[in-house]
Motif scaffolding. Structure first.
Motif, PDB file in Angstrom:
ATOM      1  N   UNK A  12     -53.971 -46.812  12.356  1.00 24.88           N
ATOM      2  CA  UNK A  12     -54.242 -46.715  13.794  1.00 24.88           C
ATOM      3  C   UNK A  12     -55.561 -45.991  14.015  1.00 24.88           C
ATOM      4  N   UNK A  13     -56.084 -46.064  15.233  1.00 26.02           N
ATOM      5  CA  UNK A  13     -57.368 -45.446  15.539  1.00 26.02           C
ATOM      6  C   UNK A  13     -57.301 -43.915  15.547  1.00 26.02           C
ATOM      7  N   UNK A  14     -56.108 -43.369  15.641  1.00 28.68           N
ATOM      8  CA  UNK A  14     -55.982 -41.913  15.598  1.00 28.68           C
ATOM      9  C   UNK A  14     -55.481 -41.426  14.240  1.00 28.68           C
ATOM     10  N   UNK A  15     -55.613 -42.274  13.217  1.00 29.75           N
ATOM     11  CA  UNK A  15     -55.157 -41.897  11.873  1.00 29.75           C
ATOM     12  C   UNK A  15     -55.975 -40.715  11.350  1.00 29.75           C
ATOM     13  N   UNK A  16     -55.325 -39.848  10.590  1.00 27.66           N
ATOM     14  CA  UNK A  16     -56.014 -38.698  10.012  1.00 27.66           C
ATOM     15  C   UNK A  16     -56.845 -39.142   8.809  1.00 27.66           C
ATOM     16  N   UNK A  17     -57.731 -38.242   8.368  1.00 29.64           N
ATOM     17  CA  UNK A  17     -58.580 -38.547   7.211  1.00 29.64           C
ATOM     18  C   UNK A  17     -57.729 -38.816   5.975  1.00 29.64           C
ATOM     19  N   UNK A  18     -56.639 -38.071   5.825  1.00 30.58           N
ATOM     20  CA  UNK A  18     -55.762 -38.265   4.666  1.00 30.58           C
ATOM     21  C   UNK A  18     -55.055 -39.622   4.719  1.00 30.58           C
ATOM     22  N   UNK A  19     -54.643 -40.021   5.918  1.00 31.67           N
ATOM     23  CA  UNK A  19     -53.986 -41.325   6.079  1.00 31.67           C
ATOM     24  C   UNK A  19     -54.953 -42.468   5.780  1.00 31.67           C
ATOM     25  N   UNK A  20     -56.205 -42.306   6.196  1.00 26.93           N
ATOM     26  CA  UNK A  20     -57.227 -43.322   5.924  1.00 26.93           C
ATOM     27  C   UNK A  20     -57.482 -43.421   4.423  1.00 26.93           C
ATOM     28  N   UNK A  21     -57.539 -42.268   3.762  1.00 26.68           N
ATOM     29  CA  UNK A  21     -57.777 -42.252   2.318  1.00 26.68           C
ATOM     30  C   UNK A  21     -56.627 -42.921   1.561  1.00 26.68           C
ATOM     31  N   UNK A  22     -55.398 -42.609   1.931  1.00 26.89           N
ATOM     32  CA  UNK A  22     -54.233 -43.208   1.266  1.00 26.89           C
ATOM     33  C   UNK A  22     -54.180 -44.713   1.502  1.00 26.89           C
ATOM     34  N   UNK A  23     -54.510 -45.135   2.720  1.00 32.57           N
ATOM     35  CA  UNK A  23     -54.484 -46.564   3.042  1.00 32.57           C
ATOM     36  C   UNK A  23     -55.533 -47.313   2.237  1.00 32.57           C
ATOM     37  N   UNK A  24     -56.710 -46.703   2.076  1.00 31.49           N
ATOM     38  CA  UNK A  24     -57.760 -47.366   1.290  1.00 31.49           C
ATOM     39  C   UNK A  24     -57.359 -47.469  -0.176  1.00 31.49           C
ATOM     40  N   UNK A  25     -56.807 -46.392  -0.724  1.00 33.46           N
ATOM     41  CA  UNK A  25     -56.425 -46.422  -2.135  1.00 33.46           C
ATOM     42  C   UNK A  25     -55.382 -47.514  -2.388  1.00 33.46           C
ATOM     43  N   UNK A  26     -54.453 -47.677  -1.446  1.00 38.94           N
ATOM     44  CA  UNK A  26     -53.429 -48.709  -1.584  1.00 38.94           C
ATOM     45  C   UNK A  26     -54.056 -50.099  -1.598  1.00 38.94           C
ATOM     46  N   UNK A  27     -55.005 -50.338  -0.685  1.00 35.18           N
ATOM     47  CA  UNK A  27     -55.681 -51.638  -0.633  1.00 35.18           C
ATOM     48  C   UNK A  27     -56.523 -51.860  -1.881  1.00 35.18           C
ATOM     49  N   UNK A  28     -57.225 -50.801  -2.324  1.00 33.83           N
ATOM     50  CA  UNK A  28     -58.081 -50.926  -3.506  1.00 33.83           C
ATOM     51  C   UNK A  28     -57.262 -51.247  -4.749  1.00 33.83           C
ATOM     52  N   UNK A  29     -56.103 -50.633  -4.892  1.00 36.89           N
ATOM     53  CA  UNK A  29     -55.233 -50.909  -6.038  1.00 36.89           C
ATOM     54  C   UNK A  29     -54.708 -52.348  -5.972  1.00 36.89           C
ATOM     55  N   UNK A  30     -54.401 -52.812  -4.748  1.00 39.72           N
ATOM     56  CA  UNK A  30     -53.846 -54.156  -4.584  1.00 39.72           C
ATOM     57  C   UNK A  30     -54.855 -55.243  -4.940  1.00 39.72           C
ATOM     58  N   UNK A  31     -56.110 -55.039  -4.518  1.00 41.11           N
ATOM     59  CA  UNK A  31     -57.123 -56.086  -4.704  1.00 41.11           C
ATOM     60  C   UNK A  31     -58.110 -55.778  -5.821  1.00 41.11           C
ATOM     61  N   UNK A  48     -64.282 -55.531   1.226  1.00 43.42           N
ATOM     62  CA  UNK A  48     -64.045 -55.307   2.656  1.00 43.42           C
ATOM     63  C   UNK A  48     -63.359 -53.962   2.881  1.00 43.42           C
ATOM     64  N   UNK A  49     -62.381 -53.647   2.024  1.00 42.33           N
ATOM     65  CA  UNK A  49     -61.664 -52.371   2.157  1.00 42.33           C
ATOM     66  C   UNK A  49     -62.597 -51.197   1.878  1.00 42.33           C
ATOM     67  N   UNK A  50     -63.498 -51.360   0.883  1.00 34.61           N
ATOM     68  CA  UNK A  50     -64.444 -50.287   0.557  1.00 34.61           C
ATOM     69  C   UNK A  50     -65.399 -50.040   1.718  1.00 34.61           C
ATOM     70  N   UNK A  51     -65.851 -51.110   2.335  1.00 35.36           N
ATOM     71  CA  UNK A  51     -66.757 -50.984   3.484  1.00 35.36           C
ATOM     72  C   UNK A  51     -66.060 -50.260   4.637  1.00 35.36           C
ATOM     73  N   UNK A  52     -64.811 -50.649   4.908  1.00 35.35           N
ATOM     74  CA  UNK A  52     -64.056 -50.013   5.986  1.00 35.35           C
ATOM     75  C   UNK A  52     -63.848 -48.530   5.703  1.00 35.35           C
ATOM     76  N   UNK A  53     -63.507 -48.197   4.444  1.00 32.11           N
ATOM     77  CA  UNK A  53     -63.265 -46.801   4.084  1.00 32.11           C
ATOM     78  C   UNK A  53     -64.550 -45.975   4.186  1.00 32.11           C
ATOM     79  N   UNK A  54     -65.677 -46.556   3.756  1.00 29.08           N
ATOM     80  CA  UNK A  54     -66.950 -45.845   3.820  1.00 29.08           C
ATOM     81  C   UNK A  54     -67.256 -45.408   5.252  1.00 29.08           C
ATOM     82  N   UNK A  55     -66.974 -46.271   6.221  1.00 32.38           N
ATOM     83  CA  UNK A  55     -67.258 -45.963   7.624  1.00 32.38           C
ATOM     84  C   UNK A  55     -66.236 -44.978   8.190  1.00 32.38           C
TER      85      UNK A  55
END
Length: 383
Positions: A12-31, A48-55
């Motif tokens: 979500x748009x109000x996700x915390x930094x930790x939630x964003x990091x965990x979500x990216x790691x999950x996507x990165x492991x999957x793909x 695409x996931x790396x680009x989103x996480x970088x921002x």
């Protein structure tokens, strides 16, 4: 169309930094490429996931994205798409520590045979400040900048050696740029690719370096760059031009040119978002008798009618006379605070004329309930 970065990571748009990091790691492991060998679609989703996480993991970029969307990331049309910066090698260099275990490179997950490729160097970014007046911000503005930067060596054409025969495939990694490294873990032997220390990941070594650039492929120089700045930018905003920064050693990818916008203070107008505010003075006769006046705007003058009996502090709103909204056809307004000028140095004759009206009933202040305060009048205009 690019997908929304929050949608890419599934947060979500109000996700915390930790939630964003965990979500990216999950996507990165999957793909991850090692789990999806030869799967181009998975590789694109990985990028695409790396680009989103970088921002979303960088407060400054996240704030710009939340305000301007993808336009704020691509420099508002200046130099192409943002995602081109994210090839696999750069992703592992920047975020490899998030994957853990055998996910640090192109090694092959759990010892399986993955892909490998030489490391591509990238030149460093250059940051410049561009000062703009409000008149320039109100339209698309072109600026020519003379930038001192590293440029490809003309002697060796940026390859580090004058003759191609002086470039040799690295004998240690056979041109792959990586060598395999094995380590034991509780799960057994994990095989991981690491950057070759003999060629620093480039896959080639220079036998006879160019004397001009000492084998680096780059020298100090300068370039005149024309930049097109979109209308509606604001103070502190950063735009970027891809690959207009420093040249990389031995034919790598140029860095980017980062342009910081600095807004020059205007002698008349104050800016609030896309709206402009102006203190405008009329004479006492104009206020009492009414008439028309010319009010300055960013693109000339606008003739406005002043009603008879106008009081100081009246607010006028000139719609569409403010600044354009970035990447939009909408414009802000010009908010004019009308002041009545009181003469400071009167002649003897002028004093005598005014004294005749001193006791006149029409010249005595008689405010009524309709005379609201300044901020109330401003709120009324915007409502």
């Amino acid at each position: 169309m690019k997908r929304d970065y929050y949608e890419v990571l599934g947060v979500s748009r109000d996700a915390s930094a930790d939630e964003i990091k965990k979500a990216y790691r999950k996507k990165a492991m999957e793909y991850h490429p090692d789990r999806n060998p030869g799967n181009h679609e998975a590789e694109e989703k990985f990028k695409e996931a790396a680009e989103a996480y970088d921002v979303l993991s960088t407060p400054e970029k996240k704030s710009r994205y939340d305000q301007f969307g993808h336009a704020g990331m691509s420099g508002s049309g200046m130099g192409g798409g943002y995602s081109a910066d994210f090839d696999l090698s750069s992703i592992f260099e920047r975020f490899g520590d998030l994957f853990g275990g055998g996910f640090g490179g192109f090694s092959g997950f759990g010892g399986g045979g993955g892909s490998s490729r030489p490391r591509v160097r990238k030149g460093s970014n250059i940051r410049v400040t561009v000062k703009l007046t409000l008149e320039e911000i109100a339209k698309i503005t072109e600026k020519k900048l003379k930038i001192k930067k590293m440029i490809p060596c003309r002697t060796c054409h940026g390859q580090g050696a004058v003759d191609k025969s002086d470039l040799q495939t690295c004998p240690k990694c056979n041109g792959q740029g990586q060598v395999m490294h094995q380590q034991r873990s509780m799960f057994g032997i994990i095989q991981q690719a690491v950057v070759c220390d003999h060629c620093q990941g480039e896959g080639v070594v220079v036998k006879k370096p160019c004397s001009t650039c000492s084998g680096t492929g780059v020298v100090k120089g300068e370039e005149v760059i024309t930049i097109s700045i979109p209308a509606g930018v604001h103070d502190g905003m950063q735009l970027s031009m891809r690959e207009k920064g420093n040249a990389a050693q031995r034919g790598g990818i140029n860095g980017d040119l980062i342009i910081l916008i600095k807004e020059i203070e205007h002698p008349l107008f104050e800016r609030d978002g896309n709206n402009l505010f102006l203190n405008f003075y009329i004479s006492f006769p104009q206020a009492a008798l009414g008439g028309s006046v010319e009010i300055p705007t960013l693109d000339g003058y606008a003739r406005v009618k002043i009603a008879a009996g106008t009081q100081g502090g009246q607010i006028l709103r000139l719609q569409g006379k403010g600044l354009p909204e970035l990447n939009s056809n909408r414009k802000g307004d010009l908010i004019v605070n009308v002041n009545v000028w009181t003469p400071k140095n009167l002649t003897k004759e002028e004093k005598q004329i005014i004294e005749k009206f001193e006791n006149s009933e029409n010249f005595k202040p008689k405010p009524d309930k309709q005379e609201k305060g300044f901020f109330h009048r401003v709120r009324q205009i915007f409502n």
